[in-house]
Enzyme design. Structure first.
Site, PDB file in Angstrom:
ATOM      1  N   PRO A   9       0.708  -1.211   0.026  1.00 39.80           N
ATOM      2  CA  PRO A   9       0.203   0.047   0.063  1.00 39.80           C
ATOM      3  C   PRO A   9       0.922   1.273   0.098  1.00 39.80           C
ATOM      4  O   PRO A   9       1.879   1.441   0.663  1.00 39.80           O
ATOM      5  CB  PRO A   9      -0.939  -0.128   1.231  1.00 39.80           C
ATOM      6  N   ASN A  10       0.312   2.211  -0.687  1.00 37.29           N
ATOM      7  CA  ASN A  10       0.799   3.562  -1.031  1.00 37.29           C
ATOM      8  C   ASN A  10       2.047   3.666  -1.863  1.00 37.29           C
ATOM      9  O   ASN A  10       2.612   4.801  -1.974  1.00 37.29           O
ATOM     10  CB  ASN A  10       1.045   4.299   0.545  1.00 37.29           C
ATOM     11  N   ARG A  17       5.044  10.810  -2.825  1.00 36.65           N
ATOM     12  CA  ARG A  17       4.780  10.478  -1.169  1.00 36.65           C
ATOM     13  C   ARG A  17       5.834  10.715  -0.358  1.00 36.65           C
ATOM     14  O   ARG A  17       7.154  10.096  -0.644  1.00 36.65           O
ATOM     15  CB  ARG A  17       4.274   8.978  -1.145  1.00 36.65           C
ATOM     16  N   TYR A  22      11.068   9.020   1.128  1.00 42.82           N
ATOM     17  CA  TYR A  22      11.094   7.897   0.012  1.00 42.82           C
ATOM     18  C   TYR A  22      11.687   8.161  -1.207  1.00 42.82           C
ATOM     19  O   TYR A  22      11.647   7.427  -2.130  1.00 42.82           O
ATOM     20  CB  TYR A  22       9.725   7.281  -0.128  1.00 42.82           C
ATOM     21  N   ASN A  71       7.957  -5.602  -0.862  1.00 44.31           N
ATOM     22  CA  ASN A  71       7.902  -4.601   0.061  1.00 44.31           C
ATOM     23  C   ASN A  71       6.419  -4.733   0.453  1.00 44.31           C
ATOM     24  O   ASN A  71       5.760  -3.987  -0.391  1.00 44.31           O
ATOM     25  CB  ASN A  71       8.261  -3.322  -0.438  1.00 44.31           C
ATOM     26  N   ALA A  74       3.186  -0.874   4.945  1.00 40.73           N
ATOM     27  CA  ALA A  74       2.608  -1.120   6.321  1.00 40.73           C
ATOM     28  C   ALA A  74       2.166  -2.374   6.674  1.00 40.73           C
ATOM     29  O   ALA A  74       2.152  -2.589   7.836  1.00 40.73           O
ATOM     30  CB  ALA A  74       1.732   0.017   6.360  1.00 40.73           C
ATOM     31  N   HIS A  77       4.164  -4.628   9.087  1.00 36.08           N
ATOM     32  CA  HIS A  77       4.123  -4.601  10.744  1.00 36.08           C
ATOM     33  C   HIS A  77       2.966  -5.029  11.108  1.00 36.08           C
ATOM     34  O   HIS A  77       2.743  -5.266  12.467  1.00 36.08           O
ATOM     35  CB  HIS A  77       4.368  -2.934  11.125  1.00 36.08           C
ATOM     36  N   ASP A  84       1.986 -15.673   6.436  1.00 37.66           N
ATOM     37  CA  ASP A  84       1.669 -17.215   6.310  1.00 37.66           C
ATOM     38  C   ASP A  84       1.681 -17.306   4.787  1.00 37.66           C
ATOM     39  O   ASP A  84       2.046 -18.626   4.577  1.00 37.66           O
ATOM     40  CB  ASP A  84       0.173 -17.149   6.629  1.00 37.66           C
ATOM     41  N   GLU A  95      12.670  -9.588   1.532  1.00 40.19           N
ATOM     42  CA  GLU A  95      11.933  -8.395   2.057  1.00 40.19           C
ATOM     43  C   GLU A  95      12.713  -7.313   1.713  1.00 40.19           C
ATOM     44  O   GLU A  95      13.930  -7.359   1.980  1.00 40.19           O
ATOM     45  CB  GLU A  95      11.734  -8.622   3.602  1.00 40.19           C
ATOM     46  N   HIS A  97      12.814  -2.676   2.269  1.00 40.70           N
ATOM     47  CA  HIS A  97      12.197  -1.519   2.631  1.00 40.70           C
ATOM     48  C   HIS A  97      13.097  -0.345   1.925  1.00 40.70           C
ATOM     49  O   HIS A  97      14.608  -0.374   2.129  1.00 40.70           O
ATOM     50  CB  HIS A  97      12.048  -1.307   3.986  1.00 40.70           C
ATOM     51  N   ILE A  98      12.533   0.733   1.602  1.00 40.79           N
ATOM     52  CA  ILE A  98      13.107   1.945   1.025  1.00 40.79           C
ATOM     53  C   ILE A  98      13.930   2.648   2.192  1.00 40.79           C
ATOM     54  O   ILE A  98      14.952   2.861   2.298  1.00 40.79           O
ATOM     55  CB  ILE A  98      12.209   2.656   0.264  1.00 40.79           C
ATOM     56  N   SER A  99      13.189   2.911   3.281  1.00 40.06           N
ATOM     57  CA  SER A  99      13.495   3.503   4.370  1.00 40.06           C
ATOM     58  C   SER A  99      14.098   2.662   5.642  1.00 40.06           C
ATOM     59  O   SER A  99      13.817   1.296   5.444  1.00 40.06           O
ATOM     60  CB  SER A  99      12.319   4.295   5.165  1.00 40.06           C
ATOM     61  N   ARG A 104      12.859   4.442  12.604  1.00 39.98           N
ATOM     62  CA  ARG A 104      11.909   5.062  12.535  1.00 39.98           C
ATOM     63  C   ARG A 104      10.766   5.019  13.637  1.00 39.98           C
ATOM     64  O   ARG A 104      11.368   4.461  14.719  1.00 39.98           O
ATOM     65  CB  ARG A 104      10.995   5.001  11.172  1.00 39.98           C
ATOM     66  N   ARG A 108       7.047   0.472  13.704  1.00 36.18           N
ATOM     67  CA  ARG A 108       7.962   0.033  12.337  1.00 36.18           C
ATOM     68  C   ARG A 108       8.849  -0.862  12.615  1.00 36.18           C
ATOM     69  O   ARG A 108       9.712  -1.303  11.870  1.00 36.18           O
ATOM     70  CB  ARG A 108       8.199   1.324  11.667  1.00 36.18           C
TER      71      ARG A 108
HETATM   72  C1  DQA Z   1       8.226   1.094   3.887  1.00 37.58           C
HETATM   73  C2  DQA Z   1       8.160   1.196   5.409  1.00 37.58           C
HETATM   74  C3  DQA Z   1       6.777   1.108   5.946  1.00 37.58           C
HETATM   75  O1  DQA Z   1       7.111   1.249   7.449  1.00 37.58           O
HETATM   76  C4  DQA Z   1       5.703   2.143   5.498  1.00 37.58           C
HETATM   77  O2  DQA Z   1       4.703   1.740   5.965  1.00 37.58           O
HETATM   78  C5  DQA Z   1       6.069   2.049   3.897  1.00 37.58           C
HETATM   79  C6  DQA Z   1       6.905   2.083   3.239  1.00 37.58           C
HETATM   80  C7  DQA Z   1       9.508   1.434   3.151  1.00 37.58           C
HETATM   81  O3  DQA Z   1       9.750   0.840   1.996  1.00 37.58           O
HETATM   82  O4  DQA Z   1      10.334   2.088   3.765  1.00 37.58           O
HETATM   83  O5  DQA Z   1       4.998   2.285   3.363  1.00 37.58           O
HETATM   84  O6  DQA Z   1       8.096  -0.363   3.639  1.00 37.58           O
END
Ligand code: DQA
Length: 141
Positions: A9-10, A17, A22, A71, A74, A77, A84, A95, A97-99, A104, A108
């Site tokens: 999501p997002n 964003r 990001y 990725n 959210a 978490h 599963d 897995e 993650h960008i950040s 943070r 998270r």
């Molecule tokens: C994220 C980190 C997550 O905590 C956040 O909800 C995201 C992006 C990242 O790629 O840094 O949407 O997965």
């Protein structure tokens, strides 16, 4: 070799964003660079804002692809259901993650995905995805 990238999501809003966190590049632009850099890999990309759709794609890719880069945004978490699904499929999942989620907010710091994945790349910006691609190239044949 077939590798699928699944974004949660997002992440469709990357580039617009919270650019301070990001960056200013869209994922589509980054994906084109990856495609050009790895012509030998069949790269697939899927993004959804819906938990069930992400699970459906894990099921779809998870028995025929060589690797999946996830990725879960959210859902990382919170989602036992996605964790599963990773356990239920055969394709190894990395897995990303960008950040740096560990630097943070406290909420998270927990990844529900981590235990189901073969590796995690966290906090390298978009290059987290490249690191995952390189890992599959080195370890899966
Ligand atoms: C994220 C980190 C997550 O905590 C956040 O909800 C995201 C992006 C990242 O790629 O840094 O949407 O997965």
């Amino acid at each position: 070799m077939k590798i699928a990238i699944i974004n949660g999501p997002n992440l469709n809003l990357l580039g617009k964003r919270e650019p301070d966190i990001y960056g200013s590049q869209s994922f589509e632009a980054y994906f084109e660079i990856l495609r050009k850099d790895y012509p030998q890999i069949e790269l697939e990309y899927f993004q959804s804002n819906h938990e069930g759709a992400i699970i459906d794609k894990l099921h779809e890719f998870g028995f025929s692809y060589d690797g999946i880069i996830l990725n879960a945004a959210a859902y990382t978490h919170t989602s036992i259901a996605i964790a599963d699904a990773i356990k239920a499929i055969q394709t190894p999942v990395i897995e990303v993650h960008i950040s740096d989620i560990y630097k943070r907010e406290d909420f998270r710091h927990i990844s529900r995905m981590e235990a189901s994945c073969i590796a995690s790349f966290v906090g390298y910006g978009m290059e987290s995805y490249r690191m995952a691609v390189e890992t599959f190239l080195q370890n899966v044949s």
